[in-house]
Motif scaffolding. Sequence first.
Motif, PDB file in Angstrom:
ATOM      1  N   ALA A  13      37.528 -27.246  21.708  1.00  0.00           N
ATOM      2  CA  ALA A  13      38.379 -26.824  20.599  1.00  0.00           C
ATOM      3  C   ALA A  13      39.807 -26.553  21.081  1.00  0.00           C
ATOM      4  O   ALA A  13      40.783 -26.954  20.434  1.00  0.00           O
ATOM      5  CB  ALA A  13      37.792 -25.580  19.942  1.00  0.00           C
ATOM      6  N   LEU A  14      39.933 -25.876  22.214  1.00  0.00           N
ATOM      7  CA  LEU A  14      41.254 -25.614  22.763  1.00  0.00           C
ATOM      8  C   LEU A  14      41.939 -26.901  23.199  1.00  0.00           C
ATOM      9  O   LEU A  14      43.152 -27.067  23.031  1.00  0.00           O
ATOM     10  CB  LEU A  14      41.137 -24.652  23.945  1.00  0.00           C
ATOM     11  CG  LEU A  14      42.439 -24.144  24.569  1.00  0.00           C
ATOM     12  CD1 LEU A  14      43.278 -23.410  23.537  1.00  0.00           C
ATOM     13  CD2 LEU A  14      42.142 -23.238  25.760  1.00  0.00           C
ATOM     14  N   GLY A  15      41.153 -27.836  23.734  1.00  0.00           N
ATOM     15  CA  GLY A  15      41.715 -29.119  24.143  1.00  0.00           C
ATOM     16  C   GLY A  15      42.270 -29.919  22.987  1.00  0.00           C
ATOM     17  O   GLY A  15      43.275 -30.631  23.134  1.00  0.00           O
ATOM     18  N   LEU A  16      41.632 -29.833  21.812  1.00  0.00           N
ATOM     19  CA  LEU A  16      42.150 -30.532  20.631  1.00  0.00           C
ATOM     20  C   LEU A  16      43.572 -30.096  20.310  1.00  0.00           C
ATOM     21  O   LEU A  16      44.473 -30.920  20.126  1.00  0.00           O
ATOM     22  CB  LEU A  16      41.238 -30.269  19.431  1.00  0.00           C
ATOM     23  CG  LEU A  16      39.986 -31.131  19.280  1.00  0.00           C
ATOM     24  CD1 LEU A  16      39.131 -30.613  18.136  1.00  0.00           C
ATOM     25  CD2 LEU A  16      40.375 -32.576  19.029  1.00  0.00           C
ATOM     26  N   ALA A  63      39.948 -37.841  20.814  1.00  0.00           N
ATOM     27  CA  ALA A  63      38.707 -38.196  20.119  1.00  0.00           C
ATOM     28  C   ALA A  63      37.488 -37.664  20.860  1.00  0.00           C
ATOM     29  O   ALA A  63      36.501 -37.229  20.240  1.00  0.00           O
ATOM     30  CB  ALA A  63      38.615 -39.715  19.967  1.00  0.00           C
ATOM     31  N   TYR A  64      37.540 -37.666  22.187  1.00  0.00           N
ATOM     32  CA  TYR A  64      36.410 -37.154  22.959  1.00  0.00           C
ATOM     33  C   TYR A  64      36.251 -35.646  22.775  1.00  0.00           C
ATOM     34  O   TYR A  64      35.132 -35.143  22.652  1.00  0.00           O
ATOM     35  CB  TYR A  64      36.605 -37.484  24.438  1.00  0.00           C
ATOM     36  CG  TYR A  64      35.404 -37.127  25.293  1.00  0.00           C
ATOM     37  CD1 TYR A  64      34.318 -37.993  25.369  1.00  0.00           C
ATOM     38  CD2 TYR A  64      35.354 -35.939  26.003  1.00  0.00           C
ATOM     39  CE1 TYR A  64      33.204 -37.678  26.134  1.00  0.00           C
ATOM     40  CE2 TYR A  64      34.244 -35.615  26.775  1.00  0.00           C
ATOM     41  CZ  TYR A  64      33.181 -36.491  26.834  1.00  0.00           C
ATOM     42  OH  TYR A  64      32.080 -36.163  27.594  1.00  0.00           O
ATOM     43  N   PHE A  65      37.366 -34.922  22.740  1.00  0.00           N
ATOM     44  CA  PHE A  65      37.303 -33.481  22.467  1.00  0.00           C
ATOM     45  C   PHE A  65      36.639 -33.221  21.114  1.00  0.00           C
ATOM     46  O   PHE A  65      35.797 -32.326  20.981  1.00  0.00           O
ATOM     47  CB  PHE A  65      38.702 -32.878  22.484  1.00  0.00           C
ATOM     48  CG  PHE A  65      39.214 -32.544  23.854  1.00  0.00           C
ATOM     49  CD1 PHE A  65      38.403 -31.920  24.785  1.00  0.00           C
ATOM     50  CD2 PHE A  65      40.515 -32.839  24.211  1.00  0.00           C
ATOM     51  CE1 PHE A  65      38.874 -31.606  26.042  1.00  0.00           C
ATOM     52  CE2 PHE A  65      40.999 -32.535  25.475  1.00  0.00           C
ATOM     53  CZ  PHE A  65      40.175 -31.922  26.400  1.00  0.00           C
ATOM     54  N   ALA A  66      37.035 -33.999  20.120  1.00  0.00           N
ATOM     55  CA  ALA A  66      36.449 -33.821  18.794  1.00  0.00           C
ATOM     56  C   ALA A  66      34.946 -34.123  18.811  1.00  0.00           C
ATOM     57  O   ALA A  66      34.148 -33.411  18.187  1.00  0.00           O
ATOM     58  CB  ALA A  66      37.160 -34.725  17.785  1.00  0.00           C
ATOM     59  N   ARG A  71      32.894 -33.842  21.385  1.00  0.00           N
ATOM     60  CA  ARG A  71      32.193 -32.764  22.082  1.00  0.00           C
ATOM     61  C   ARG A  71      32.124 -31.497  21.230  1.00  0.00           C
ATOM     62  O   ARG A  71      31.147 -30.752  21.294  1.00  0.00           O
ATOM     63  CB  ARG A  71      32.882 -32.451  23.411  1.00  0.00           C
ATOM     64  CG  ARG A  71      32.912 -33.578  24.415  1.00  0.00           C
ATOM     65  CD  ARG A  71      31.559 -34.018  24.873  1.00  0.00           C
ATOM     66  NE  ARG A  71      30.846 -33.002  25.640  1.00  0.00           N
ATOM     67  CZ  ARG A  71      29.726 -33.229  26.314  1.00  0.00           C
ATOM     68  NH1 ARG A  71      29.188 -34.440  26.297  1.00  0.00           N
ATOM     69  NH2 ARG A  71      29.128 -32.266  26.986  1.00  0.00           N
ATOM     70  N   LEU A  72      33.164 -31.269  20.443  1.00  0.00           N
ATOM     71  CA  LEU A  72      33.199 -30.059  19.623  1.00  0.00           C
ATOM     72  C   LEU A  72      32.151 -30.100  18.527  1.00  0.00           C
ATOM     73  O   LEU A  72      31.488 -29.083  18.246  1.00  0.00           O
ATOM     74  CB  LEU A  72      34.598 -29.885  19.017  1.00  0.00           C
ATOM     75  CG  LEU A  72      34.799 -28.683  18.094  1.00  0.00           C
ATOM     76  CD1 LEU A  72      34.556 -27.383  18.858  1.00  0.00           C
ATOM     77  CD2 LEU A  72      36.200 -28.702  17.499  1.00  0.00           C
ATOM     78  N   PHE A  73      31.980 -31.269  17.899  1.00  0.00           N
ATOM     79  CA  PHE A  73      31.086 -31.358  16.752  1.00  0.00           C
ATOM     80  C   PHE A  73      29.727 -31.956  17.093  1.00  0.00           C
ATOM     81  O   PHE A  73      28.904 -32.155  16.196  1.00  0.00           O
ATOM     82  CB  PHE A  73      31.741 -32.187  15.644  1.00  0.00           C
ATOM     83  CG  PHE A  73      33.014 -31.577  15.129  1.00  0.00           C
ATOM     84  CD1 PHE A  73      32.994 -30.423  14.372  1.00  0.00           C
ATOM     85  CD2 PHE A  73      34.246 -32.147  15.430  1.00  0.00           C
ATOM     86  CE1 PHE A  73      34.166 -29.846  13.911  1.00  0.00           C
ATOM     87  CE2 PHE A  73      35.425 -31.582  14.966  1.00  0.00           C
ATOM     88  CZ  PHE A  73      35.384 -30.424  14.213  1.00  0.00           C
ATOM     89  N   SER A  74      29.495 -32.259  18.360  1.00  0.00           N
ATOM     90  CA  SER A  74      28.189 -32.817  18.738  1.00  0.00           C
ATOM     91  C   SER A  74      27.145 -31.714  18.764  1.00  0.00           C
ATOM     92  O   SER A  74      27.456 -30.530  18.946  1.00  0.00           O
ATOM     93  CB  SER A  74      28.281 -33.488  20.115  1.00  0.00           C
ATOM     94  OG  SER A  74      28.517 -32.515  21.114  1.00  0.00           O
ATOM     95  N   ARG A  75      25.900 -32.118  18.623  1.00  0.00           N
ATOM     96  CA  ARG A  75      24.779 -31.179  18.669  1.00  0.00           C
ATOM     97  C   ARG A  75      23.903 -31.449  19.884  1.00  0.00           C
ATOM     98  O   ARG A  75      22.716 -31.161  19.880  1.00  0.00           O
ATOM     99  CB  ARG A  75      23.939 -31.295  17.399  1.00  0.00           C
ATOM    100  CG  ARG A  75      24.704 -30.891  16.137  1.00  0.00           C
ATOM    101  CD  ARG A  75      23.804 -30.961  14.929  1.00  0.00           C
ATOM    102  NE  ARG A  75      24.516 -30.554  13.720  1.00  0.00           N
ATOM    103  CZ  ARG A  75      23.985 -30.531  12.509  1.00  0.00           C
ATOM    104  NH1 ARG A  75      22.714 -30.921  12.349  1.00  0.00           N
ATOM    105  NH2 ARG A  75      24.687 -30.154  11.454  1.00  0.00           N
ATOM    106  N   GLY A  76      24.511 -32.035  20.919  1.00  0.00           N
ATOM    107  CA  GLY A  76      23.765 -32.350  22.129  1.00  0.00           C
ATOM    108  C   GLY A  76      23.370 -31.100  22.881  1.00  0.00           C
ATOM    109  O   GLY A  76      23.862 -29.999  22.616  1.00  0.00           O
TER     110      GLY A  76
END
Length: 391
Positions: A301-304, A355-358, A360-365
Amino acid sequence: MSRHRSSLVPLALAYAALVVYASLYPFSEWQAPGVSPWAFWTLPWPRWWTGFDLVSNLLGYMPLGGLWCGALMRTGWHRILALLVAVLLGAGLSAGLEMLQNFLPSRVPSNVDFALNTLGTLAGALLAVLVAALGWLGRWQTLRDRWFVPQSGGGLALLLLWPVALLFPAPVPLALGHVGERLHEALQDLLRDTPYEAWALDLPAPGRQPLTPELELATIAMGLLAPCLLAYTITPPTWRRSLLVLGAALLGAAATTLSTALGFGPDHAFAWVAVASEVGWLVGVAVALVLAFLPPRVAAALGLGLIATSMALVNLAPADPYFASSLQGWEQGRFIRFHGLAQWIGWLWPYVTLAYFAARLFSRGPQAPTQRQKRLPQRRKDKVRRPRIGA
């Protein structure tokens, strides 16, 4: 071998794109050849050749063979089958590119290049098989499991591409994504001789005013923080992150120094070092160390926000006044094709990272377990197995 989501897969695809770019550059003046596209297969040994051409064609395909073979083995393929498929892929790619070079007047297809490319692919694949036979792939997996969270292949690939992106001259050290002026010029060219030409000409061009020393310092610090936060999204919050921060600082300095040396000569390799860059570097390292124990999702989130702010500042900065001189040095040398590729990586790296930050932020892994969670089952097991005294 068990299947893994390996960072070798995106790296293999990225290197294949590098080979395509280097083989078909400058992608202009396409025309139909006067001979058959397959005529080069029967040509004799070329009259004009250099040792650099031979070595570059052989060594240029070795990483391709190694990455493809390693990626296939990491995803569960048998070593021999992975080697054969990697060599076939490299040979097929080389054959296709040599045939496409028939349509580019500035390129000359060659059966010698094809043979060297195939040998290079074979050498790289054999090296990958040797690495696997020695057990180094297993050791890497153990090291990766210890340092990184599951499903971190894409983030690792972006981290490895970050120093390559820094090779292209930037208006401010570590300032990637400087595309504002190019997009402005492209829009004007696109709308030329249309009813919207006057509107496009009236658009203010970005990068006309230099950044203040404070903004330049902040831009450098955020340029170093970006890969650190990227690393935080794929690593558990432990002391190991501090080593990654120091590694990012050293890699960034080395890549920037190499870029300056390639552009202006070894005598001026440290011309980029100034008060703003030194302070910005120290601020970036200090802030990254303070944030070293952020949870991976919070780091994303901070990276975004950081990437978005950094790209806004980067595109406010004017082009490097020494950029024309640096570009001329590359264009007159042998590495112009790779210079163009580094340019594209430098432009696109922050956008792909955004895009990768986003993601990772919204993934449920699955997230990495904390140290307390790792110790808890063992404690419970010990408690169950503890013998009773006097039983």
